[in-house]
Write an enzyme that holds these catalytic residues in place. Structure first.
Site, short mmCIF file in Angstrom:
data_model
loop_
_atom_site.label_atom_id
_atom_site.label_comp_id
_atom_site.label_asym_id
_atom_site.label_seq_id
_atom_site.Cartn_x
_atom_site.Cartn_y
_atom_site.Cartn_z
N SER A 1 -33.70 20.44 -39.25
CA SER A 1 -33.59 21.06 -37.92
C SER A 1 -33.25 19.95 -36.93
O SER A 1 -33.49 18.76 -37.19
CB SER A 1 -34.93 21.69 -37.53
OG SER A 1 -34.94 22.09 -36.17
N TYR B 1 -44.17 21.97 -37.09
CA TYR B 1 -42.75 22.15 -37.43
C TYR B 1 -41.98 20.84 -37.24
O TYR B 1 -41.22 20.41 -38.11
CB TYR B 1 -42.17 23.26 -36.56
CG TYR B 1 -40.77 23.69 -36.91
CD1 TYR B 1 -40.52 24.63 -37.90
CD2 TYR B 1 -39.67 23.15 -36.22
CE1 TYR B 1 -39.23 25.04 -38.20
CE2 TYR B 1 -38.38 23.55 -36.51
CZ TYR B 1 -38.16 24.50 -37.50
OH TYR B 1 -36.88 24.89 -37.81
P1 NAP Z 1 -35.54 33.29 -41.58
O1 NAP Z 1 -34.42 34.25 -41.34
O2 NAP Z 1 -36.92 33.61 -41.09
O3 NAP Z 1 -35.58 32.95 -43.13
C1 NAP Z 1 -36.64 32.23 -43.69
C2 NAP Z 1 -36.57 32.39 -45.19
O4 NAP Z 1 -37.66 31.66 -45.78
C3 NAP Z 1 -36.71 33.84 -45.63
O5 NAP Z 1 -35.86 34.07 -46.74
C4 NAP Z 1 -38.16 33.91 -46.08
O6 NAP Z 1 -38.38 34.88 -47.09
C5 NAP Z 1 -38.35 32.53 -46.66
N1 NAP Z 1 -39.74 32.13 -46.78
C6 NAP Z 1 -40.67 31.99 -45.80
N2 NAP Z 1 -41.85 31.61 -46.32
C7 NAP Z 1 -41.67 31.52 -47.66
C8 NAP Z 1 -42.52 31.18 -48.75
N3 NAP Z 1 -43.82 30.85 -48.58
N4 NAP Z 1 -42.01 31.20 -50.00
C9 NAP Z 1 -40.71 31.54 -50.20
N5 NAP Z 1 -39.86 31.87 -49.21
C10 NAP Z 1 -40.35 31.85 -47.95
O7 NAP Z 1 -35.23 31.86 -40.91
P2 NAP Z 1 -33.85 31.11 -40.62
O8 NAP Z 1 -33.68 31.16 -39.16
O9 NAP Z 1 -32.76 31.59 -41.50
O10 NAP Z 1 -34.28 29.61 -41.05
C11 NAP Z 1 -33.93 29.02 -42.30
C12 NAP Z 1 -34.18 27.52 -42.22
O11 NAP Z 1 -33.44 26.97 -41.14
C13 NAP Z 1 -35.65 27.15 -41.96
O12 NAP Z 1 -35.99 25.99 -42.67
C14 NAP Z 1 -35.66 26.84 -40.47
O13 NAP Z 1 -36.68 25.95 -40.11
C15 NAP Z 1 -34.29 26.21 -40.32
N6 NAP Z 1 -33.80 26.26 -38.94
C16 NAP Z 1 -33.56 27.45 -38.31
C17 NAP Z 1 -33.09 27.45 -36.99
C18 NAP Z 1 -32.79 28.73 -36.24
O14 NAP Z 1 -32.56 28.67 -35.02
N7 NAP Z 1 -32.75 29.90 -36.87
C19 NAP Z 1 -32.88 26.23 -36.34
C20 NAP Z 1 -33.15 25.02 -37.01
C21 NAP Z 1 -33.60 25.05 -38.31
P3 NAP Z 1 -38.88 36.40 -46.76
O15 NAP Z 1 -38.41 36.73 -45.38
O16 NAP Z 1 -38.24 37.19 -47.85
O17 NAP Z 1 -40.34 36.33 -46.86
#
Ligand code: NAP
Length: 279
Positions: A161, A174
């Site tokens: 991130s 985080y």
């Molecule tokens: P998201 O839509 O909430 O997706 C998170 C994923 O992680 C989902 O598939 C969820 O599965 C899975 N997950 C959560 N806890 C888990 C566990 N204990 N075991 C297995 N799977 C688990 O989030 P996103 O926005 O796509 O983020 C993805 C990555 O990008 C993360 O590492 C986040 O920190 C990083 N990121 C995101 C942003 C942003 O603005 N969106 C910015 C910087 C970095 P289920 O939903 O099926 O439970």
């Protein structure tokens, strides 16, 4: 709906004629939605067999696997490993090897968030975030490395991130975990550089995911301002482009890191953040 998500998030049109990852096996953690799903679709479009992981509704995710496999003519499987449990991470890798063969590409993407001042931050939340966002990356990397080293090829991509590079108030766990991921990425790169393996971190700024979309609506209601003002003055205050990155932009970066021309890119923390960390 899941089918629509793949069509929408992949943004890749029809499968490529030349499929650079044909025969490769990829695990994408946290790939039932958002960034992970787009990465899974991008690697599938390049011909890789894909393991989808997450804790979502099993029937929905099985259907997602089916749709993804049919669309890109690749093998897919769902693994419901809970990444908070180290043993489950190792078991997921073992199941993948038994089903598809050794893992060529590991994308550690799953992540969770909690926002609170340090003195009010529940220790259980801290532990959960460190377990999923950081320790799971270590356990998965540790499990895939022996086979990668033996075969002289591997791509490890950790979705960190902008918060792996800079801090923000109220996100202690985080930010600590994502800084840890960037550090682990560097060490992994150094230990694998002579084995045909690269390890890099992708550092997104705010990305438009369904999760964020819901947050916009909630914040608009809470602040009594328009969704547009939430985006510009609350969420994107630090993001100079004043727009969300897209999941396709993150997936495209991962796709590049898996490509042959990225063989010398290792140990890097690549910001895809609209200029946030240029401040
Ligand atoms: P998201 O839509 O909430 O997706 C998170 C994923 O992680 C989902 O598939 C969820 O599965 C899975 N997950 C959560 N806890 C888990 C566990 N204990 N075991 C297995 N799977 C688990 O989030 P996103 O926005 O796509 O983020 C993805 C990555 O990008 C993360 O590492 C986040 O920190 C990083 N990121 C995101 C942003 C942003 O603005 N969106 C910015 C910087 C970095 P289920 O939903 O099926 O439970």
């Amino acid at each position: 709906m899941i089918e629509g998500n793949i069509m929408h998030t992949a943004g890749l049109g029809r499968p490529d004629a030349a499929r650079a990852l044909e025969g490769r096996v990829a695990i994408v953690t946290g790939s039932t939605s958002g960034i992970g799903l787009a990465i899974a679709a991008a690697l599938a479009a390049d011909g890789a067999s894909i393991v989808i992981n997450g804790l979502g509704d099993h029937a929905d995710v099985e259907n997602l696997c089916h749709v993804l496999g049919a669309r890109y003519d690749v093998s897919t499987r769902y693994d419901a490993a809970d990444l908070a449990r180290p043993g489950a991470v190792v078991d997921m890798v073992d199941r993948t090897v038994r089903a598809f063969g050794p893992v060529d590409i590991l994308v550690s993407n799953a992540g969770i968030q909690h926002v609170a001042p340090i003195e009010e931050f529940a220790p259980e939340r801290w532990d959960a975030i460190l377990a999923v966002n950081l320790s799971a990356v270590f356990h998965a990397t540790r499990a895939v490395l022996p086979e990668m080293k033996q075969r002289g090829w591997g791509r490890i991509i950790n979705v960190a991130s902008a918060h792996g590079l800079v801090g923000s108030a109220f996100k202690s766990a985080y930010v600590a975990a994502k800084h840890g991921v960037v550090g682990l990425t560097k060490v992994t790169a150094l230990e694998t550089a002579e084995f045909g393996i690269t390890c890099n971190a992708v550092c997104p700024g705010y990305v438009w995911t369904p999760l964020v979309e819901r947050q916009v609506a909630a914040q608009a209601a809470a602040h009594g301002i328009s969704p547009e003002d939430v985006v510009r003055t609350v969420m994107l205050a630090e993001q100079p482009t004043k727009r969300f990155a897209t999941v396709e932009e993150i997936a495209g970066t991962v796709r590049f890191l898996c490509s042959a021309v990225a063989a010398s890119v290792t140990g890097a923390a690549i910001a895809v953040d609209g200029g946030w960390t240029a401040h």
